[in-house]
Scaffold this motif. Structure first.
Motif, mmCIF file in Angstrom:
data_model
loop_
_atom_site.group_PDB
_atom_site.id
_atom_site.type_symbol
_atom_site.label_atom_id
_atom_site.label_comp_id
_atom_site.label_asym_id
_atom_site.label_seq_id
_atom_site.Cartn_x
_atom_site.Cartn_y
_atom_site.Cartn_z
ATOM 1 N N LEU A 218 50.808 39.317 36.474
ATOM 2 C CA LEU A 218 51.760 38.405 37.105
ATOM 3 C C LEU A 218 51.167 37.839 38.389
ATOM 4 C CD1 LEU A 218 54.603 37.139 37.291
ATOM 5 C CD2 LEU A 218 55.359 39.232 38.428
ATOM 6 N N ASN A 219 50.568 38.699 39.185
ATOM 7 C CA ASN A 219 49.912 38.269 40.423
ATOM 8 C C ASN A 219 48.396 38.377 40.226
ATOM 9 O OD1 ASN A 219 48.817 37.930 42.983
ATOM 10 N ND2 ASN A 219 50.453 39.044 44.023
ATOM 11 N N ASN A 220 47.738 37.223 40.175
ATOM 12 C CA ASN A 220 46.298 37.223 39.885
ATOM 13 C C ASN A 220 45.440 36.853 41.099
ATOM 14 O OD1 ASN A 220 46.515 34.377 40.116
ATOM 15 N ND2 ASN A 220 46.989 34.199 37.930
ATOM 16 N N ASP A 221 46.023 36.868 42.304
ATOM 17 C CA ASP A 221 45.297 36.422 43.499
ATOM 18 C C ASP A 221 44.000 37.194 43.737
ATOM 19 O OD1 ASP A 221 47.210 34.520 43.974
ATOM 20 O OD2 ASP A 221 48.291 35.684 45.492
ATOM 21 N N SER A 222 43.997 38.486 43.402
ATOM 22 C CA SER A 222 42.813 39.323 43.670
ATOM 23 C C SER A 222 41.602 38.880 42.858
ATOM 24 C CB SER A 222 43.132 40.792 43.375
ATOM 25 O OG SER A 222 43.458 40.958 42.005
ATOM 26 N N TYR A 223 41.810 38.129 41.796
ATOM 27 C CA TYR A 223 40.699 37.647 40.971
ATOM 28 C C TYR A 223 39.987 36.452 41.608
ATOM 29 C CZ TYR A 223 42.303 40.418 36.955
ATOM 30 O OH TYR A 223 42.655 41.439 36.109
ATOM 31 N N PHE A 224 40.617 35.827 42.608
ATOM 32 C CA PHE A 224 40.121 34.543 43.098
ATOM 33 C C PHE A 224 39.865 34.532 44.606
ATOM 34 C CE2 PHE A 224 42.660 33.783 39.289
ATOM 35 C CZ PHE A 224 41.777 33.053 38.516
ATOM 36 N N ASN A 225 39.376 35.646 45.142
ATOM 37 C CA ASN A 225 39.151 35.720 46.597
ATOM 38 C C ASN A 225 37.701 35.469 47.002
ATOM 39 O OD1 ASN A 225 38.058 38.089 45.644
ATOM 40 N ND2 ASN A 225 39.685 39.412 46.454
ATOM 41 N N LYS A 226 36.855 35.071 46.050
ATOM 42 C CA LYS A 226 35.463 34.750 46.379
ATOM 43 C C LYS A 226 35.272 33.239 46.444
ATOM 44 C CE LYS A 226 33.446 38.836 44.133
ATOM 45 N NZ LYS A 226 32.493 39.302 43.073
ATOM 46 N N ASN B 63 38.576 29.562 44.849
ATOM 47 C CA ASN B 63 39.606 29.906 45.837
ATOM 48 C C ASN B 63 40.451 28.710 46.270
ATOM 49 O OD1 ASN B 63 37.813 28.553 47.467
ATOM 50 N ND2 ASN B 63 37.260 30.339 48.727
ATOM 51 N N VAL B 64 40.314 27.575 45.582
ATOM 52 C CA VAL B 64 41.157 26.410 45.900
ATOM 53 C C VAL B 64 41.986 25.993 44.684
ATOM 54 C CG1 VAL B 64 39.552 25.568 47.643
ATOM 55 C CG2 VAL B 64 39.342 24.741 45.282
ATOM 56 N N LEU B 65 42.078 26.857 43.695
ATOM 57 C CA LEU B 65 42.774 26.512 42.460
ATOM 58 C C LEU B 65 44.285 26.560 42.620
ATOM 59 C CD1 LEU B 65 40.651 28.579 39.898
ATOM 60 C CD2 LEU B 65 40.388 26.161 40.496
ATOM 61 N N SER B 66 44.981 25.738 41.835
ATOM 62 C CA SER B 66 46.441 25.804 41.765
ATOM 63 C C SER B 66 46.849 27.006 40.922
ATOM 64 C CB SER B 66 46.999 24.530 41.135
ATOM 65 O OG SER B 66 46.611 24.444 39.768
ATOM 66 N N GLY B 67 48.144 27.319 40.910
ATOM 67 C CA GLY B 67 48.628 28.446 40.117
ATOM 68 C C GLY B 67 48.323 28.282 38.638
ATOM 69 N N ARG C 204 44.810 29.412 33.682
ATOM 70 C CA ARG C 204 43.877 28.894 32.682
ATOM 71 C C ARG C 204 42.515 29.581 32.781
ATOM 72 N NH1 ARG C 204 44.546 23.050 34.486
ATOM 73 N NH2 ARG C 204 42.451 22.817 33.628
ATOM 74 N N CYS C 205 42.085 29.913 33.998
ATOM 75 C CA CYS C 205 40.822 30.647 34.173
ATOM 76 C C CYS C 205 40.920 32.056 33.589
ATOM 77 C CB CYS C 205 40.465 30.728 35.657
ATOM 78 S SG CYS C 205 39.725 29.232 36.337
ATOM 79 N N ILE C 206 42.036 32.741 33.842
ATOM 80 C CA ILE C 206 42.229 34.082 33.285
ATOM 81 C C ILE C 206 42.231 34.017 31.759
ATOM 82 C CG2 ILE C 206 43.801 36.048 33.102
ATOM 83 C CD1 ILE C 206 42.621 35.995 35.801
ATOM 84 N N LEU C 207 42.845 32.989 31.198
ATOM 85 C CA LEU C 207 42.851 32.833 29.743
ATOM 86 C C LEU C 207 41.429 32.600 29.217
ATOM 87 C CD1 LEU C 207 46.052 30.631 29.266
ATOM 88 C CD2 LEU C 207 45.779 33.053 28.686
ATOM 89 N N SER C 208 40.594 31.850 29.968
ATOM 90 C CA SER C 208 39.179 31.682 29.589
ATOM 91 C C SER C 208 38.478 33.026 29.561
ATOM 92 C CB SER C 208 38.471 30.752 30.582
ATOM 93 O OG SER C 208 39.012 29.463 30.571
ATOM 94 N N LYS C 209 38.725 33.840 30.573
ATOM 95 C CA LYS C 209 38.158 35.181 30.661
ATOM 96 C C LYS C 209 38.586 36.035 29.466
ATOM 97 C CE LYS C 209 38.852 39.358 33.503
ATOM 98 N NZ LYS C 209 39.807 40.040 32.579
ATOM 99 N N MET C 210 39.881 35.972 29.129
ATOM 100 C CA MET C 210 40.403 36.769 28.012
ATOM 101 C C MET C 210 39.791 36.339 26.682
ATOM 102 S SD MET C 210 44.417 37.020 29.174
ATOM 103 C CE MET C 210 44.930 38.170 27.890
ATOM 104 N N MET C 211 39.606 35.046 26.503
ATOM 105 C CA MET C 211 38.969 34.571 25.258
ATOM 106 C C MET C 211 37.537 35.079 25.168
ATOM 107 S SD MET C 211 40.246 30.671 24.481
ATOM 108 C CE MET C 211 40.041 29.980 26.113
ATOM 109 N N MET C 212 36.811 35.050 26.286
ATOM 110 C CA MET C 212 35.418 35.478 26.297
ATOM 111 C C MET C 212 35.293 36.980 26.031
ATOM 112 S SD MET C 212 32.477 34.535 29.104
ATOM 113 C CE MET C 212 32.666 35.918 30.223
#
Length: 410
Positions: A260-268, A310-314, A319-327
């Motif tokens: 639900l909260n994915n902020d920790s994935y995008f702090n770099k 780190n500048v992505l919208s919600g 969509r990035c997490i879904l790319s990761k899950m597909m991979m």
């Protein structure tokens, strides 16, 4: 407006929208966010306005309140203009769809499903260069007839059916909207042992949880308190260790998780190619061409793939997490409110992909269509117990015995 009955009418609206009577005379500043949304909806409905404009009215509402609002609007005699990402709500309430795309508004007869399916059919026909125009016309006419025959018998649906029956097939146009490519494949099929949860207890609940997942189970995990469902995901993913009891994954299970909260994935401060490369397992997967393939499926193509994470919208983060899950090509998917922040094109594509997925999944969502079309088992966790039923979400919500059980677990 009937001034003599205004106060009682207002109280009735508030109560039907789930605002408890003891809050009716509180100041708005004293209410939590979810209750404020319900009060604002009541305010918009009060007085029977000639034109009712609603922007995402189902946000923060539970399924029961959404159902009440749907029924209210079905019987509403005046004009309603609504913006919503809830497809079931749009299908139930709307007689027309206005599509805003590339600065142009196009009006269509019918609800969301009719617009989506007809525009997809028209798009497919446009690619069929060899099919004769007469054949295409007949195919569209047959589609309209099938859709019209399946329309429900409510007053709203009957009105919509008459409009669809009169529709000129020339009005059906291909959509110019871009749909992502979401395909969840598995490196290996799971064995018979999937997930066993035994006497699991944590701060948000007072009674322990027990259940066993079997092959082919696609679970809708639901709770009126989102903290409970999110905590459960964090525990079985090894993120939160503050619990008692145990859970055991099968030895063949590989997991992918959308929190639900994915902020920790995008702090770099890295671009999306380097961001997705973090989850590559071998040299081939680390290649830019390989990574761009997965990003491109989620409409991050060309320069878009070089933007900083780190500048992505919600919606872009999801969509990035879904790319990761597909991979990752896992055989067990976990998705905690995956439709949050997504546009309708991505919601529809993700929905279709999860229906086709051959593995197991646990899904939490406030999107009725998503829950009902994907899930074949419902597990609801309340503060005072758990309900576990092998049935669709629609059957679960309408079952009278389940309704009594639901009252007991909160």
């Amino acid at each position: 407006m009937d001034g003599w009955n205004a106060e009682s009418d207002a109280a009735s609206l508030l109560s039907q929208l789930g605002v408890n009577e003891d809050l009716h005379y509180n100041m708005m500043s004293e209410l939590d966010g979810k209750t404020k949304v319900r009060v604002l909806i009541a305010q918009s409905l009060f007085g029977n306005p000639d034109i009712l404009i609603m922007d995402e009215p189902t946000n923060e509402l539970d399924f029961e309140t959404i159902k009440w609002l749907e029924n209210f609007l079905i019987n509403y005699e005046n004009t309603v203009i609504v913006v919503s990402h809830d497809r079931h709500f749009l299908d139930t309430v709307c007689t027309h769809i206005s599509d805003i795309d590339f600065g142009k508004i196009t009006h269509y007869t019918g609800n969301y499903s009719f617009w989506y399916e007809s525009s997809q059919l028209a798009l497919k026909q446009r690619a069929q260069q060899n099919k004769k125009s007469e054949e295409k016309k007949k195919e569209l006419e047959e589609f309209i007839a099938r859709f019209s025959a399946n329309v429900a018998k409510s007053k709203q649906a009957t009105s919509r059916k008459k409009m669809i029956d009169k529709l000129n097939i020339e009005e059906i146009k291909p959509s110019s909207r871009r749909y992502p490519g979401i395909i969840f494949e598995m490196d290996r099929e799971s064995g018979d042992q999937i997930l066993n949860v035994n006497q699991l207890l944590f701060d948000e609940i007072s009674k322990p949880i027990d259940f066993t997942l079997n092959k082919e189970n696609k679970v809708v995990l639901y709770s009126k308190d989102s903290k409970i469902s999110s905590k459960f995901y964090e525990i079985i993913n090894g993120i939160d260790t503050n619990y008692s009891g145990e859970f055991q994954w099968g030895s063949t299970i590989s997991k992918s998780y959308l929190p639900l909260n994915n902020d920790s994935y995008f702090n770099k401060n890295i671009n999306l190619i380097d961001w997705l490369r973090q989850w590559a397992n071998n040299d081939e997967e680390r290649e830019e061409v390989f990574i761009r393939g997965f990003l491109g499926k989620m409409i991050f193509s060309g320069e878009e793939a070089l933007k900083s994470c780190n500048v992505l919208s919600g919606g872009e983060k999801v969509r990035c997490i879904l790319s990761k899950m597909m991979m990752e090509r896992s055989n067990f998917l976990m998705l905690d409110e995956p439709t949050n922040h997504l546009d309708l094109e991505t919601i529809q594509t993700l929905n279709n992909s999860l229906i086709k997925f051959k593995g197991n999944l646990i899904l939490t969502t406030h999107d009725y269509e998503f829950a009902n079309s994907v899930g074949n088992r419902v597990i609801e966790i309340g503060t005072n117990g758990i309900i576990d039923k092998l049935m669709t979400f629609e059957d679960y919500l309408s079952d009278n015995k389940v309704k009594l059980l639901r009252e007991e677990i909160y």
